[in-house]
Motif scaffolding. Structure first.
Motif, PDB file in Angstrom:
ATOM      1  N   MET A 165      74.819  45.783  52.758  1.00 37.72           N
ATOM      2  CA  MET A 165      74.391  46.659  51.678  1.00 37.72           C
ATOM      3  C   MET A 165      74.978  48.066  51.823  1.00 37.72           C
ATOM      4  O   MET A 165      75.364  48.487  52.917  1.00 37.72           O
ATOM      5  N   ASN A 166      75.023  48.782  50.714  1.00 35.33           N
ATOM      6  CA  ASN A 166      75.411  50.196  50.704  1.00 35.33           C
ATOM      7  C   ASN A 166      76.806  50.438  51.272  1.00 35.33           C
ATOM      8  O   ASN A 166      77.037  51.400  52.012  1.00 35.33           O
ATOM      9  N   LEU A 171      82.913  54.742  51.709  1.00 37.75           N
ATOM     10  CA  LEU A 171      83.953  55.230  50.794  1.00 37.75           C
ATOM     11  C   LEU A 171      83.641  56.625  50.296  1.00 37.75           C
ATOM     12  O   LEU A 171      84.169  57.067  49.272  1.00 37.75           O
ATOM     13  N   GLY A 172      82.741  57.321  51.015  1.00 35.81           N
ATOM     14  CA  GLY A 172      82.382  58.683  50.654  1.00 35.81           C
ATOM     15  C   GLY A 172      81.207  58.790  49.717  1.00 35.81           C
ATOM     16  O   GLY A 172      80.872  59.898  49.273  1.00 35.81           O
ATOM     17  N   GLY A 173      80.559  57.664  49.413  1.00 32.20           N
ATOM     18  CA  GLY A 173      79.414  57.696  48.517  1.00 32.20           C
ATOM     19  C   GLY A 173      78.130  58.012  49.265  1.00 32.20           C
ATOM     20  O   GLY A 173      78.087  58.082  50.498  1.00 32.20           O
ATOM     21  N   TRP A 179      75.182  50.523  45.202  1.00 31.88           N
ATOM     22  CA  TRP A 179      76.179  50.312  44.166  1.00 31.88           C
ATOM     23  C   TRP A 179      77.267  49.341  44.599  1.00 31.88           C
ATOM     24  O   TRP A 179      77.939  48.732  43.752  1.00 31.88           O
ATOM     25  N   LEU A 180      77.460  49.171  45.911  1.00 28.49           N
ATOM     26  CA  LEU A 180      78.493  48.254  46.400  1.00 28.49           C
ATOM     27  C   LEU A 180      77.935  47.468  47.587  1.00 28.49           C
ATOM     28  O   LEU A 180      77.739  48.029  48.670  1.00 28.49           O
ATOM     29  N   ASN A 181      77.681  46.184  47.374  1.00 21.87           N
ATOM     30  CA  ASN A 181      77.137  45.300  48.410  1.00 21.87           C
ATOM     31  C   ASN A 181      77.985  44.038  48.472  1.00 21.87           C
ATOM     32  O   ASN A 181      78.568  43.617  47.459  1.00 21.87           O
TER      33      ASN A 181
END
Length: 496
Positions: A165-166, A171-173, A179-181
């Motif tokens: 997760m996460n 990527l600097g988020g 949002w990206l899993n």
């Protein structure tokens, strides 16, 4: 036992259930996930379910999308509030009485009896912060079934996955945005509405498993002579758990006061038409994607939701010439070695509407196309009329369902009820073998369900369940008549 006697017995059972639930609603405390999550966090199951297991409410869906975590220290398996006695495993089965019958062209089969469904052993949770896992094991049980000739004798690891997760934080988020899993393993696809979480117990979502040319026999009883249909090398069903890799995400959208969700999958489903033992040795590669946007909530208890999905894949049709070549059943014994994949596609849309926090109207539509080569390759190049004449198979399917979970059931002033109706349909647009009628294997299915949650706590769940399904499969009898089936189940569904 005569049909009249069976109907009388069912009516009596339902009457006893109604009386029992009315009385017991005043005796049991209103302790309002799988029970393992309830035990972990010390909360009742209806925190995540509506009004009880297995259907997830808005909060439960968000909890699942975030990898079974709140993003706090209490999630960790080493947290001080979690004792060494905690074990993240749950069990679920159903015991009761079932009646089933099928009929076509003057022939009929009927069966009834007490019994139980197969056993689900479930384990979900996190291994470490932002590392989730899931396991579902269904052990083979020779005596499972309801006297309808069915038994579950094959062991199956239905799900086994790890989910990271996460990943956006690398990527600097920001952290905990989900949002990206990424998930890898075998798992249920992000279908429009989860069949695993459906409150109906033995009635499938037809469009999730339908195959052009393969006779649909819903419910719990088969065995009546029917048309052989025609073979199709494509066995992909979006409702089947698939091995693959998923990229997914969920984000709160301020402009809609809802959520934007996406799920992108590459799957390589073993099985299909190549098998010496029914297991299948072809390898079907496919892409599956699903995107949803909700408004004013998640779209299950509050708010509305719309979505779209697509499947694009290939299914193998021939064994390699080095080991004999040919279509199914001709010696393709090495997993994943079948070749000459041919394309298939599925596209669809879904929607969910809610009202007053008690009503949920939802449904989905699908358009499916299978390449003519998926069918001609299995028939030796000749159709039922002995001609080399095949075409792309195409069909449309869908369902619409209405769930009602009243805060207080009118007249009896009792909470804890869930009522559901679902209509499934399949309409063939074009048969892969044109010698079959266009309406061959068209399906209409009606399912009615009433469910009362006797007990819910942070340890166990128990529900009384009554379900009725009737379906019609058009033109599949040996002389072109319709096939009709009915199934009635009254039982106790419990989880621990």
């Amino acid at each position: 036992m005569s049909n009249r006697a069976i109907r009388g017995l069912i009516v009596c059972l339902l009457a006893l259930i109604g009386l029992f639930t009315y009385e017991i609603s005043y005796l049991l405390p209103k302790a309002n996930a799988i029970p393992a999550f309830a035990r972990k966090y010390g909360v009742p199951c209806n925190v995540c379910h509506v009004p009880g297991f297995p259907k997830l409410n808005d909060f439960g869906n968000t909890f699942r999308d975030q990898g079974y975590q709140f993003g706090a220290d209490v999630d960790l398996p080493t947290h001080e509030n979690i004792t060494m006695g905690f074990w993240p495993v749950s069990f679920r089965t159903t015991v009761g009485y079932q009646v089933a019958n099928v009929r076509a062209e003057g022939q009929a089969l009927a069966s009834s009896g007490f019994g139980f469904t197969g056993l689900d052993i479930l384990s979900f949770g996190i291994l470490h912060r932002s590392i989730a896992f899931g396991l579902v094991y269904t052990p083979g049980l020779k005596e499972a079934g309801f006297g309808t000739g069915s038994s579950l004798t094959d062991n199956n690891l239905e799900s086994a996955f790890v989910r990271l997760m996460n990943l956006e934080r690398f990527l600097g988020g920001a952290d905990n945005t989900y949002w990206l899993n990424m998930r890898v393993g075998k798992y249920e696809l992000d279908v429009p509405f989860s069949e695993k979480r459906s409150p109906t117990l033995n009635t499938p979502f037809v469009m999730y498993h339908y195959t052009s040319g393969t006779i649909y026999q819903g419910g719990a009883l088969g065995g009546l002579p029917t048309s052989a249909g025609y073979a199709n090398a494509n066995a992909f069903g979006i409702g089947d758990n698939q091995p693959g890799l998923e990229l997914s995400g969920i984000v709160k959208t301020a402009t809609t006061d809802g959520y934007l969700r996406y799920s992108l999958n590459m799957v390589t489903a073993n099985g299909g038409s190549f098998s010496n033992d029914g297991g299948g040795f072809g390898r079907s590669a496919a892409f599956y994607g699903h995107v949803t946007q909700s408004f004013g909530g998640y779209g299950i208890v509050t708010g509305q939701r719309i979505g779209a999905f697509v499947v694009a894949g290939t299914a193998p049709t021939m064994c390699p010439s080095s080991i004999g070549g040919g279509p199914s059943g001709t010696g393709c014994v090495v997993p994943g070695t079948a070749t000459q994949g041919q394309p298939y596609t599925r596209v669809g849309a879904d929607a969910s509407l809610t009202f007053d926090g008690q009503w949920n109207l939802f449904g989905a539509f699908i358009h499916a196309v299978d390449s003519s080569n998926l069918i001609s390759s299995q028939a030796g190049g000749l159709n039922a009329a002995g001609l080399p004449n095949f075409q792309n198979a195409a069909w449309n399917g869908g369902f619409v369902a209405l769930d009602w979970y009243p805060t207080q059931l009118p007249f009896v002033n009792s909470p804890g009820w869930l009522f559901s109706y679902r209509y499934d349909l399949i309409r063939n647009q074009r048969q892969g073998d044109p010698t079959f009628a266009k309406t061959f294997n068209d399906v209409d299915s009606h399912t009615f369900m009433a469910r009362y949650y006797i007990h819910q706590s942070n340890r166990t769940d128990l529900a009384l369940h009554a379900e009725y399904n009737q379906y019609k499969d058009k033109g599949v009898g040996t002389n072109g008549g319709n096939l009709y089936g009915q199934t009635t189940l009254v039982g106790l569904d419990f989880a621990y």
